[in-house]
Each structure stands twice: as C-alpha cells, then as structure tokens.
Scaffold this motif. Structure first.
Motif, PDB file in Angstrom:
ATOM      1  N   GLY A 217      31.204  58.570 -11.546  1.00  0.00           N
ATOM      2  CA  GLY A 217      31.829  57.490 -12.322  1.00  0.00           C
ATOM      3  C   GLY A 217      30.850  56.800 -13.252  1.00  0.00           C
ATOM      4  O   GLY A 217      31.236  55.922 -14.021  1.00  0.00           O
ATOM      5  N   GLY A 218      29.601  57.205 -13.208  1.00  0.00           N
ATOM      6  CA  GLY A 218      28.585  56.575 -14.044  1.00  0.00           C
ATOM      7  C   GLY A 218      28.347  57.286 -15.358  1.00  0.00           C
ATOM      8  O   GLY A 218      27.368  57.020 -16.045  1.00  0.00           O
ATOM      9  N   VAL A 219      29.257  58.210 -15.704  1.00  0.00           N
ATOM     10  CA  VAL A 219      29.231  58.848 -17.032  1.00  0.00           C
ATOM     11  C   VAL A 219      30.442  58.339 -17.786  1.00  0.00           C
ATOM     12  O   VAL A 219      31.583  58.587 -17.384  1.00  0.00           O
ATOM     13  CB  VAL A 219      29.288  60.388 -16.934  1.00  0.00           C
ATOM     14  N   TYR A 220      30.197  57.594 -18.851  1.00  0.00           N
ATOM     15  CA  TYR A 220      31.293  56.879 -19.519  1.00  0.00           C
ATOM     16  C   TYR A 220      31.558  57.377 -20.930  1.00  0.00           C
ATOM     17  O   TYR A 220      30.634  57.790 -21.642  1.00  0.00           O
ATOM     18  CB  TYR A 220      30.954  55.384 -19.624  1.00  0.00           C
ATOM     19  N   ASP A 221      32.825  57.233 -21.325  1.00  0.00           N
ATOM     20  CA  ASP A 221      33.173  57.289 -22.742  1.00  0.00           C
ATOM     21  C   ASP A 221      33.075  55.864 -23.287  1.00  0.00           C
ATOM     22  O   ASP A 221      32.431  55.610 -24.294  1.00  0.00           O
ATOM     23  CB  ASP A 221      34.587  57.867 -22.886  1.00  0.00           C
ATOM     24  N   SER A 222      33.701  54.938 -22.575  1.00  0.00           N
ATOM     25  CA  SER A 222      33.575  53.521 -22.912  1.00  0.00           C
ATOM     26  C   SER A 222      33.036  52.802 -21.680  1.00  0.00           C
ATOM     27  O   SER A 222      33.548  52.983 -20.577  1.00  0.00           O
ATOM     28  CB  SER A 222      34.954  52.962 -23.288  1.00  0.00           C
ATOM     29  N   VAL A 223      32.020  52.009 -21.867  1.00  0.00           N
ATOM     30  CA  VAL A 223      31.350  51.376 -20.720  1.00  0.00           C
ATOM     31  C   VAL A 223      32.086  50.109 -20.303  1.00  0.00           C
ATOM     32  O   VAL A 223      32.259  49.195 -21.113  1.00  0.00           O
ATOM     33  CB  VAL A 223      29.899  51.011 -21.078  1.00  0.00           C
ATOM     34  N   PRO A 224      32.529  50.025 -19.047  1.00  0.00           N
ATOM     35  CA  PRO A 224      33.168  48.789 -18.581  1.00  0.00           C
ATOM     36  C   PRO A 224      32.143  47.646 -18.494  1.00  0.00           C
ATOM     37  O   PRO A 224      30.952  47.907 -18.339  1.00  0.00           O
ATOM     38  CB  PRO A 224      33.676  49.146 -17.173  1.00  0.00           C
ATOM     39  N   ALA A 225      32.644  46.438 -18.583  1.00  0.00           N
ATOM     40  CA  ALA A 225      31.752  45.284 -18.433  1.00  0.00           C
ATOM     41  C   ALA A 225      31.146  45.305 -17.028  1.00  0.00           C
ATOM     42  O   ALA A 225      31.769  45.770 -16.081  1.00  0.00           O
ATOM     43  CB  ALA A 225      32.539  43.996 -18.652  1.00  0.00           C
ATOM     44  N   GLU A 226      29.936  44.823 -16.929  1.00  0.00           N
ATOM     45  CA  GLU A 226      29.248  44.715 -15.637  1.00  0.00           C
ATOM     46  C   GLU A 226      29.034  46.066 -14.964  1.00  0.00           C
ATOM     47  O   GLU A 226      29.089  46.165 -13.731  1.00  0.00           O
ATOM     48  CB  GLU A 226      30.015  43.784 -14.683  1.00  0.00           C
ATOM     49  N   SER A 227      28.818  47.107 -15.740  1.00  0.00           N
ATOM     50  CA  SER A 227      28.533  48.424 -15.147  1.00  0.00           C
ATOM     51  C   SER A 227      27.162  48.399 -14.492  1.00  0.00           C
ATOM     52  O   SER A 227      26.235  47.770 -14.997  1.00  0.00           O
ATOM     53  CB  SER A 227      28.546  49.503 -16.224  1.00  0.00           C
ATOM     54  N   ALA A 228      27.073  49.122 -13.380  1.00  0.00           N
ATOM     55  CA  ALA A 228      25.791  49.156 -12.665  1.00  0.00           C
ATOM     56  C   ALA A 228      24.864  50.182 -13.311  1.00  0.00           C
ATOM     57  O   ALA A 228      25.297  51.280 -13.658  1.00  0.00           O
ATOM     58  CB  ALA A 228      26.039  49.512 -11.205  1.00  0.00           C
ATOM     59  N   TYR A 229      23.591  49.799 -13.471  1.00  0.00           N
ATOM     60  CA  TYR A 229      22.579  50.709 -14.022  1.00  0.00           C
ATOM     61  C   TYR A 229      22.064  51.614 -12.907  1.00  0.00           C
ATOM     62  O   TYR A 229      22.005  51.177 -11.754  1.00  0.00           O
ATOM     63  CB  TYR A 229      21.413  49.916 -14.603  1.00  0.00           C
ATOM     64  N   PRO A 230      21.640  52.811 -13.229  1.00  0.00           N
ATOM     65  CA  PRO A 230      21.685  53.462 -14.541  1.00  0.00           C
ATOM     66  C   PRO A 230      23.020  54.161 -14.787  1.00  0.00           C
ATOM     67  O   PRO A 230      23.722  54.501 -13.835  1.00  0.00           O
ATOM     68  CB  PRO A 230      20.559  54.494 -14.447  1.00  0.00           C
ATOM     69  N   TYR A 231      23.301  54.368 -16.052  1.00  0.00           N
ATOM     70  CA  TYR A 231      24.508  55.118 -16.405  1.00  0.00           C
ATOM     71  C   TYR A 231      24.295  55.887 -17.711  1.00  0.00           C
ATOM     72  O   TYR A 231      23.305  55.652 -18.421  1.00  0.00           O
ATOM     73  CB  TYR A 231      25.733  54.211 -16.502  1.00  0.00           C
ATOM     74  N   VAL A 232      25.238  56.786 -17.995  1.00  0.00           N
ATOM     75  CA  VAL A 232      25.167  57.634 -19.196  1.00  0.00           C
ATOM     76  C   VAL A 232      26.437  57.412 -20.005  1.00  0.00           C
ATOM     77  O   VAL A 232      27.528  57.287 -19.434  1.00  0.00           O
ATOM     78  CB  VAL A 232      25.036  59.129 -18.800  1.00  0.00           C
ATOM     79  N   VAL A 233      26.302  57.342 -21.302  1.00  0.00           N
ATOM     80  CA  VAL A 233      27.452  57.102 -22.181  1.00  0.00           C
ATOM     81  C   VAL A 233      27.536  58.190 -23.241  1.00  0.00           C
ATOM     82  O   VAL A 233      26.526  58.545 -23.857  1.00  0.00           O
ATOM     83  CB  VAL A 233      27.345  55.738 -22.900  1.00  0.00           C
TER      84      VAL A 233
END
Lengths: 141, 145
Positions: A32-48
């Motif tokens: 769930g940490g690979v996003y097209d659009s990043v939700p607010a308050e996403s936990a780091y690290p992530y990939v967009v």
C-alpha cells in the motif's frame, strides 16, 4: 492512443511495484506504500508514480503504432541519511528494469532504467529520490 | 539541472569518408547550436506558462517567483569542438520545480521539453549532415591537393 497507452503503462508499473516483495518489505505500508496519489499523513517511506512523457511514432510510418514514454518515480524517506531511499530505489530498479510487464492492449518493446538522483528536500528533513524509466510500447489491439 | 546533447559516431563515419569529416562536423555544429538555443527558449516558455500550483497557498507566490528566476537563469554552453551542448540552470529552484518538493508538486520544465524536441533535433542533424554530403557530391574532392 497516447492517454490510453500511458494509463496502461502506469497500471502495469504500479502492479509490478506493488507485487515486488523485495520493494514492499522496505515501505512503511507494504504494497500500500506505492501510490498514484499520496493520501494525507502517509507513513514514510513510500513510492509515488510521478510525471510521464509520451511521444508517438511518426504518422504514416512503420512506427505509427509505437509510443515512446518516460515515467518518473519518486521515493520519499524520513530516514536520517540517504541509505533507506537508495535501498528502495535499488528495489524499484530490480522490479522494473528490463522486466517483461504485461501491458493491456500493447506489447512491450523496451523497459529500461535511465536515470536517478537523490537529494534533501528543502524542508531539511525529507530525502527525495527520483528515478526515470523509458518505456516503448506497440499497440496490439 | 541540465540536459547534455552529444553527437557521437561521427569519428567512425569520418574514417570511412576521410576528407568529409570537416564538412560534416561544420554542418553538425550549426545544427547543435540551433537545437540548444531552441531547447533553452522552449524550456523558458514552459517555465513561464502554466498554473503555479502548490499544496499550501503561500507556496504559490514563491513558486511563481522561482519559475521567473529560473527562466531568467537558463544557459546554453557549447563544447569547444562545437559537437556537444548543455542547456540548464545553476539555480536549485530549477531542480525543485522539475522534480517537486514535499510542499509543491513537480512541474517539469526541462526534460519533457527535451523529449518533445528530440525528434526535431534528430531530423535537423540528419538534414544538416545530409546536405553537407550532397553538396560534396559524388566524386568531388578526388584528385585535389
């Protein structure tokens, strides 16, 4: 054809990244940490999934149904240093570079890692990694 | 933040065609100079158009100022041999606009411009070299000292 093939490539890349355990194990929210659009308050690290370019083959040529695209991916990390971002970026390359992705309505001619850069965000806290991949597809449908 | 354009392979061609090297390189230099200046101008236009969006309203004004500063800072550097060129900016704001920051989404101005221009640049180079070869003509240059 441009928007259609861009969406098809993005969907295939997103699925490939979300389905790469070596990558998702490094992300705070796993697949769930690979996003097209990043939700607010996403936990780091992530990939967009980021910006794309698309240039069609010349009309009335043998390349008329070919599309050359680039896709930029962003890695965001709050780790103190660049090690975490670089680990994630290596996993992204392993998942995508020369991968044989299935792209709806198109055959994949080339998927190649092309460029990466890492730097500190102007906020002074966040590490930002940028990667670019080149994708060439040919319409089949 | 810069894009580098380099013509390669001309040495191999020159070995085959001998005395044509100077003519080909002269033609390529002109095409590279024009292409680099075109990229700079189009990149500047890309910076000057489009909405200045940001996640925080106060960042919008700053972004517009950054775009204007980067647009005014664009450089073209041509290699000494004239067969390579760089177009870019020395300002970090150029990178922030191109790739985005935590506060502001990316608004790429350089790489997409280069991608769009690449076919035209390739065509220009091919035409310039083709013209040089054609002007030389079959048989011309033989027997000359």
């Amino acid at each position: 054809m441009t928007a259609d093939s861009q969406l098809a490539v993005q969907s295939a890349v997103l699925a490939a990244l979300q389905g790469a355990p070596a990558l998702t194990a490094l992300l705070a929210d796993g697949a769930g940490g690979v996003y097209d659009s990043v939700p607010a308050e996403s936990a780091y690290p992530y990939v967009v999934i980021g910006e794309a370019t698309a240039v069609p083959g010349e009309a009335d040529s043998k390349d008329a149904d070919v599309m050359e695209q680039t896709l930029t991916l962003h890695t965001w990390s709050r780790y103190l240093g660049l090690a975490e971002a670089k680990q994630i970026m290596a996993a992204v390359v392993a998942a995508l570079d020369q991968a044989n992705l299935s792209i709806s309505g198109h055959s994949l001619v080339l998927l190649r890692f092309e460029f990466s850069s890492t730097f500190l965000d102007p906020d002074g806290l966040t590490r930002h990694g940028v990667q670019r991949f080149r994708v060439i597809t040919q319409q089949t449908a | 933040m810069k894009v580098t354009m380099t013509l390669s392979g001309q040495d191999k061609l020159a070995r085959r065609l001998g005395h044509l090297q100077a003519r080909i390189e002269r033609a390529a230099r002109g095409a590279i100079q024009v292409s680099a200046e075109e990229l700079r101008d189009e990149a500047r236009e890309a910076l000057e158009r489009g909405p200045a969006t940001a996640r925080r309203p106060e960042a919008m004004g700053r972004r517009a100022e950054e775009s204007a500063a980067v647009a005014g800072s664009l450089f073209v550097e041509i290699d000494d041999d004239g067969l390579g060129a760089r177009v870019g900016t020395a300002l970090e704001a150029g990178r922030d606009l191109e790739f985005g920051t935590r506060e502001t989404p990316a608004r790429p101005w350089l790489f997409p411009t280069f991608e769009q221009l690449k076919p035209r640049i390739g065509k220009r180079l091919a035409e310039a070299v083709g013209k040089a070869l054609k002007q030389h003509g079959p048989g011309r240059g033989r027997g000359r000292t």
